[in-house]
Write a protein that holds these residues in place. Structure first.
Motif, short mmCIF file in Angstrom:
data_model
loop_
_atom_site.label_atom_id
_atom_site.label_comp_id
_atom_site.label_asym_id
_atom_site.label_seq_id
_atom_site.Cartn_x
_atom_site.Cartn_y
_atom_site.Cartn_z
N TRP A 19 -8.59 -2.87 -9.51
CA TRP A 19 -7.24 -3.00 -10.09
C TRP A 19 -6.95 -1.92 -11.13
N GLU A 20 -8.00 -1.45 -11.82
CA GLU A 20 -7.81 -0.31 -12.72
C GLU A 20 -7.49 0.93 -11.90
N GLY A 21 -8.06 1.03 -10.70
CA GLY A 21 -7.76 2.14 -9.80
C GLY A 21 -6.32 2.12 -9.32
N HIS A 25 -2.92 4.58 -9.49
CA HIS A 25 -2.47 4.97 -8.15
C HIS A 25 -3.60 5.61 -7.35
N GLU A 26 -4.77 4.96 -7.45
CA GLU A 26 -5.93 5.34 -6.65
C GLU A 26 -6.42 4.09 -5.93
N LEU A 27 -6.74 4.25 -4.65
CA LEU A 27 -7.26 3.13 -3.87
C LEU A 27 -8.79 3.26 -3.83
N SER A 60 -9.20 7.44 1.08
CA SER A 60 -8.14 8.41 1.40
C SER A 60 -6.75 7.78 1.28
N GLY A 61 -6.69 6.47 1.44
CA GLY A 61 -5.39 5.79 1.43
C GLY A 61 -4.74 5.78 2.80
N VAL A 120 0.94 3.25 -0.59
CA VAL A 120 1.88 3.55 -1.67
C VAL A 120 1.61 2.50 -2.75
N PHE A 121 1.94 2.83 -3.96
CA PHE A 121 1.60 1.94 -5.06
C PHE A 121 2.85 1.36 -5.70
#
Ligand SMILES: [Zn+2]
Length: 137
Positions: A19-21, A25-27, A60-61, A120-121
Motif C-alpha cells: 500500500w505504501e507502493g 504509484h508503484e505496483l 511492470s504494471g 493506473v492508480f
C-alpha cells in the motif's frame, strides 16, 4: 478529492509495503529470495518453498484479463450503486501473479479475457491509493 464512502483495505503489517507502493504509484509484489517465486497477495511465507525470506520488487504494471464479471444493470443498494455499469476482473500480471481489481476506461461490453491491460492508480483518500487497470490501446 471528494470523500470516499466505499470499503477501504485493511492494511496488515505484512501488506503495508504494497500500500505504501501504490501511494507512490508503484505496483509492488513479493519475490522469494530463496527460490525466486513471485508472490501476490502479500504473504509471510513463500507458498512454493516455505521460506520467510520474501522481498519486494516493482511489477511492470502490465498484464492481461484472466477472468471478469460485470455489473451491468441493477445492483444491491450499496456505495457501489453509482458505479454501475462496472467490471471487476482477475488480472494476470506479466510476472505471473494474479490480483483482483477493477477495469477502467473501458465499457463492460468491451472487456474480454486475455485483453492486455496496464495499471493506473486511483488516489481514493489521502492515505489509500487503489490499483485499477485500463486497456492497452
Ligand atoms: Zn520460495
Amino acid at each position: 478529492m471528494t470523500s470516499y464512502n466505499k470499503p477501504l483495505p485493511n492494511i496488515t503489517a505484512h501488506g503495508r509495503e504494497f500500500w505504501e507502493g501504490t501511494k507512490r504509484h508503484e505496483l509492488l509484489i513479493q519475490e522469494c529470495k530463496d527460490c525466486g517465486t513471485k508472490v501476490f497477495y502479500p504473504k509471510i511465507f513463500c507458498p512454493q518453498c516455505g521460506s520467510s525470506n520474501l522481498g519486494w520488487i516493482k511489477a511492470s504494471g502490465k498484464g492481461s484479463v484472466y477472468s471478469y464479471s460485470s455489473s451491468l444493470g441493477k445492483n444491491a443498494p450499496s456505495a457501489f450503486l453509482g458505479d454501475v455499469p462496472y467490471t471487476i476482473a482477475i488480472i494476470r500480471l506479466e510476472e505471473g501473479v494474479q490480483l483482483m481489481s477493477t477495469i477502467v476506461e473501458c465499457s463492460p461490453e468491451d472487456v474480454k479475457c486475455d485483453m492486455d491491460v496496464e495499471v493506473v492508480f486511483d488516489d481514493v483518500t489521502e492515505e489509500i491509493t487503489l490499483p485499477r487497470f485500463k486497456p492497452v490501446r
